[in-house]
Design a protein around this motif. Structure first.
Motif: not given
Length: 331
Positions: A186-198
C-alpha cells in the motif's frame, strides 16, 4: 525527469531494489532524495495511476514459492480479442502479449504446484479452442534485475542457475503474508503495518520476515517495479535460438553478460511447433534500435549459425506481478 540527480528520476530508478525495510519507508526515501514524505507518497500514487509503476513490492525468483511457465496460443486474428480476454481474466496470468508469430498470444502463467499449473493449461486450451505450447524455464542466466532508466537495463554479473529445486514449503502464516504481498505494498505512510494487518501480524514481525526472506533469497528484490513501455521503451523483442543442448549454458551465460539484454534464459522446447531453447529479451525506444543490437550480439557470439527467430510485441494485454499464491490470503 531531468536525469540521475532529479528527485522524480531517483524515485523511479534508485528504489527498484533496496526499498527501505523501515516502519516509514517513504519518509526515509524522501530524506534521501530531498522531498517530504507526502511528496514521495503523492509521486508514487501518480506513477501507479499513470501506469509508469505497476506496483511497489517483491519480485520472486523462479520455483522458490510456486511454479510457472511461458505459454503461447496460435489464435486466429478474428478471435484474438476473445481469447486474449479469457487469458487476461485469470489471476494467475501475469503477462499477456501479442507477438509477431503464428503462435501470437504469449503469456506467463503461475501456480502453487505442477498439478495446478497443468490443470490451468488444460482449461485454457479447452476455453480458447486453440493450439497451445508450454515452455517451462530450465535455466536462468539473467532475470529481473531491474530497468535502469539511465541506460535501458542494469548491467550486473549474471548468475546462471539450473532449476533443479522444488518450491519451498512455507508455514501457512508465512504463505498468507506472501500472498498479501503479491499485489504490492500500500502506498501509505506505514505500508508494512497495513500489510501485516491483512494477515494478523505485527508491523515488527512483518518487517522481520521480509528481511529474512530477502537474506535467504526467497524474495529476489523488493522495490519499485516500473513498466518499460510507459517510460518510452516501446519496442521489445523476444529473440530465440535453437542451440545444441551441450552448448546452450555457455552461450546463455555469455549473452546474459551483455549490456542491453534485459532477460536471458533457457526454456524447454515444444516440438514440432517450437524448436527454440535459448531466449533473450531486448528493449529499446525503436524497432531499428532493437534489431541493431540483436544483429551485433548475434554477430559477435556467432548465434545465427543456429535456427532463430525474432518476435516483436505488438500489443500488451496484461502486465502485473506473479500470483503464485492467488487465493491464499482471505483477509
Amino acid at each position: 525527469m531531468n536525469g540521475p540527480t532529479d528527485p522524480v528520476f531517483r524515485l523511479l530508478n534508485d528504489y527498484q531494489r533496496g526499498f527501505p525495510l523501515l516502519p516509514r519507508p517513504f519518509l526515509a526515501i524522501g530524506q534521501k532524495v530531498g522531498l517530504t514524505e507526502e511528496a514521495v507518497l503523492d509521486s508514487y500514487r501518480r506513477f501507479l495511476a499513470e501506469g509508469v509503476v505497476s506496483r511497489i513490492g517483491a519480485v520472486l525468483p523462479p520455483r522458490r514459492v510456486g511454479v510457472s511457465t511461458l505459454a503461447a496460443l496460435a489464435v486466429p486474428v478474428s478471435d484474438l480479442e476473445r481469447v486474449a480476454a479469457l487469458v487476461t481474466a485469470r489471476a494467475q496470468v501475469n503477462h499477456n502479449y501479442q507477438r509477431e508469430h503464428d503462435f501470437n498470444l504469449w503469456f506467463v502463467l503461475a501456480a502453487r504446484n505442477e498439478e495446478a499449473l497443468a490443470e490451468q493449461l488444460r482449461e485454457i486450451t479447452r476455453e480458447s479452442a486453440c493450439p497451445l505450447i508450454s515452455l517451462p524455464l530450465r535455466e536462468s542466466f539473467h532475470i529481473d534485475l531491474g530497468f535502469d532508466l539511465a541506460g535501458g537495463c542494469k548491467h550486473v554479473q549474471p548468475n546462471a542457475a539450473a532449476l533443479t529445486e522444488r518450491a519451498c514449503a512455507l508455514p501457512e502464516l508465512e504463505r498468507s503474508l506472501l500472498a498479501a504481498l503479491e499485489p504490492g505494498l500500500a502506498v501509505e505512510s506505514r505500508p508494512f503495518k497495513v500489510l501485516g494487518d491483512r494477515v494478523g501480524l505485527s508491523e515488527d514481525f512483518t518487517l522481520e520476515l521480509l528481511g529474512r526472506w530477502l537474506a535467504e533469497g526467497l524474495i529476489k528484490r523488493l522495490g519499485v517495479v516500473v513498466r518499460h513501455h510507459e517510460l518510452g521503451y516501446t519496442a521489445n523483442a523476444m529473440c530465440v535460438w535453437d542451440v545444441p543442448d551441450e552448448d546452450v549454458s555457455a552461450v546463455g551465460r555469455a549473452l546474459a553478460g551483455e549490456t542491453g539484454i534485459t532477460l536471458c534464459y533457457r526454456r524447454q522446447r515444444a516440438q514440432p511447433h517450437w524448436p527454440y531453447n535459448l531466449f533473450c529479451m531486448i528493449h529499446g525506444k525503436a524497432r531499428e534500435e532493437v534489431l541493431a543490437l540483436r544483429a551485433d550480439l548475434a554477430r559477435r557470439h556467432g548465434l545465427d549459425v543456429h535456427p532463430h527467430a525474432v518476435l516483436f510485441s505488438t500489443r500488451r494485454f496484461k502486465q502485473q506481478g506473479a500470483r503464485y499464491l492467488a487465493g491464499a490470503c482471505h483477509a
